[in-house]
Design an enzyme around this catalytic site. Structure first.
Site, PDB file in Angstrom:
ATOM      1  N   GLU A   1      53.418  23.471  81.065  1.00 17.68           N
ATOM      2  CA  GLU A   1      53.398  22.639  82.268  1.00 17.68           C
ATOM      3  C   GLU A   1      51.972  22.491  82.804  1.00 17.68           C
ATOM      4  OE1 GLU A   1      54.717  23.857  86.587  1.00 17.68           O
ATOM      5  OE2 GLU A   1      56.486  23.437  85.367  1.00 17.68           O
TER       6      GLU A   1
ATOM      7  N   SER B   1      63.902  26.777  85.879  1.00 16.87           N
ATOM      8  CA  SER B   1      63.045  25.640  86.205  1.00 16.87           C
ATOM      9  C   SER B   1      63.897  24.545  86.835  1.00 16.87           C
ATOM     10  CB  SER B   1      62.358  25.109  84.938  1.00 16.87           C
ATOM     11  OG  SER B   1      61.523  24.011  85.237  1.00 16.87           O
TER      12      SER B   1
ATOM     13  N   GLY C   1      62.929  23.496  90.388  1.00 16.54           N
ATOM     14  CA  GLY C   1      62.323  23.323  91.706  1.00 16.54           C
ATOM     15  C   GLY C   1      63.288  22.780  92.742  1.00 16.54           C
TER      16      GLY C   1
ATOM     17  N   HIS D   1      56.844  28.120  79.061  1.00 12.37           N
ATOM     18  CA  HIS D   1      57.208  26.834  79.668  1.00 12.37           C
ATOM     19  C   HIS D   1      56.214  26.458  80.755  1.00 12.37           C
ATOM     20  CE1 HIS D   1      59.110  24.794  83.138  1.00 12.37           C
ATOM     21  NE2 HIS D   1      59.847  24.128  82.275  1.00 12.37           N
ATOM     22  N   ASN D   2      55.883  27.412  81.624  1.00 13.59           N
ATOM     23  CA  ASN D   2      54.960  27.126  82.712  1.00 13.59           C
ATOM     24  C   ASN D   2      53.534  26.924  82.202  1.00 13.59           C
ATOM     25  OD1 ASN D   2      57.200  27.544  84.317  1.00 13.59           O
ATOM     26  ND2 ASN D   2      56.079  28.712  85.853  1.00 13.59           N
TER      27      ASN D   2
ATOM     28  N   ASP E   1      69.769  37.729 102.803  1.00 17.44           N
ATOM     29  CA  ASP E   1      68.346  37.471 102.912  1.00 17.44           C
ATOM     30  C   ASP E   1      67.814  38.312 104.065  1.00 17.44           C
ATOM     31  OD1 ASP E   1      66.311  35.110 101.874  1.00 17.44           O
ATOM     32  OD2 ASP E   1      65.845  35.738 103.924  1.00 17.44           O
TER      33      ASP E   1
ATOM     34  N   GLY F   1      66.960  29.620  96.044  1.00 17.67           N
ATOM     35  CA  GLY F   1      68.157  30.439  96.201  1.00 17.67           C
ATOM     36  C   GLY F   1      69.205  29.764  97.070  1.00 17.67           C
TER      37      GLY F   1
ATOM     38  N   LYS G   1      60.228  31.278  79.789  1.00 14.70           N
ATOM     39  CA  LYS G   1      59.858  30.570  81.031  1.00 14.70           C
ATOM     40  C   LYS G   1      58.351  30.653  81.263  1.00 14.70           C
ATOM     41  CE  LYS G   1      60.484  28.530  85.063  1.00 14.70           C
ATOM     42  NZ  LYS G   1      59.410  28.943  85.943  1.00 14.70           N
TER      43      LYS G   1
ATOM     44  N   GLY H   1      65.557  31.682  99.753  1.00 12.12           N
ATOM     45  CA  GLY H   1      64.476  30.707  99.860  1.00 12.12           C
ATOM     46  C   GLY H   1      65.006  29.367  99.406  1.00 12.12           C
TER      47      GLY H   1
END
Length: 303
Positions: free
Chosen positions: A180, A121, A123, A176-177, A30, A12, A173, A9
């Protein structure tokens, strides 16, 4: 170092590109053939099955899994367990629930296979800026994949680190989100208050740009907000419907389990739920109650 990337994706694929640019060998797999072809065009060695992935790597093998959390990760990891050998490493870089990660790590340990969880993290900006990575797992396994982590991070000694045993990376994580969520909600509410102040005719993009420099609320999220407002100050092409990935929910659940108050994160999660309602039945109840006890006016449907 050589490593397999399972799941091409956006993140990745970008990770694969960053690794290739630094001279690592990447075996890419994939379910989507065009994604494999794109990776091959960029210099990766494509594989069409997980068996081919494993046979393409020298031992000890390292396989990075970047597929959706839940059933896809479970299926992929457990299939790999049947193909790999003691001393090999599986890395889960997705947003798995840390409890699932702890369980999987115990299963893999019985097979002699290392399991490293990397809460990631960054994006779509990770390719250029590097990824922030919160790593959980045994020291030996983390050290074995250090060259890969140093390449993917903003710098060899910046933006990543082993935070504890298996599960801890995904746990950190998750929190963390949750943080956020709260930060994003505070910005959103502040900008809405300013937008509602019609008498001042405030330019929200200008204000975002002012805040970006020197202000105590400057941040990367504010930078992105400024970008969005520059493109369309009214955000006319965006519907106010906000999804949640699940990690905000998990953070709230964990806070409840640990008896830790987390009102900001909880409220920001609830605000996302509210955004998905075309019309709130609870709001109707509130309006009806005000009308009943105080004779306050109510708006009729369609007004």
């Amino acid at each position: 170092m050589e490593i397999a990337m399972i799941g091409l994706g956006k993140m990745g694929a970008n990770m694969t590109t960053r690794l290739l640019q630094d001279g690592h060998r990447v075996v890419a797999f994939d379910l989507n053939e065009p994604a494999i072809l794109a990776a091959e065009k960029g210099g990766a060695d494509g594989a069409r099955t997980l068996d081919e992935v494993v046979s393409s790597l020298e031992t000890p093998r390292a396989v990075w899994v970047m597929v959706p959390a839940g059933a896809p990760t479970e299926s992929t990891v457990m299939t790999l367990v049947g193909l790999l050998s003691p001393g090999d490493i599986i890395i889960d870089g997705g947003n798995s629930n840390y409890k699932d990660t702890v369980r999987r790590a115990e299963v893999l340990k019985e097979k002699g296979i290392y399991f490293v969880d990397v809460g990631t993290s960054g994006g779509v900006w990770g390719l250029a800026e590097g990824y922030s990575m919160m790593v959980g797992g045994e020291d030996e396994a983390v050290e074995n994949i250090r060259p890969v982590l140093e390449t993917l991070a903003p710098g060899p000694d910046e933006g990543w680190g082993r935070v504890g045993p298996s599960g801890s990376g995904h746990f950190v994580k998750m929190v963390h989100n949750g943080i956020e969520y709260g930060l994003m909600q505070a910005y959103a509410e502040g900008f809405e208050i300013m937008k509602a102040k019609d008498e001042f005719g405030l330019d929200l993009h200008q204000i975002a740009e002012i805040w970006r420099f020197g202000s105590v609320v400057r941040s990367w999220l504010l930078d992105l907000t400024a970008n969005a407002l520059a493109e369309d100050p009214e955000l006319s092409d965006i519907k106010g419907w906000v999804a949640d990935s699940g990690e905000g929910r998990w953070t709230v659940f964990e806070a409840v389990d640990l008896d830790v108050p987390a009102p900001v994160i909880t409220a920001s999660l609830q605000a996302r739920f509210t955004s998905r309602q075309d019309e709130s039945y609870a709001a109707k109840i509130l309006a009806a109650m005000r009308n009943q006890f105080g004779g306050h006016a109510v708006k009729q449907s369609g007004e």
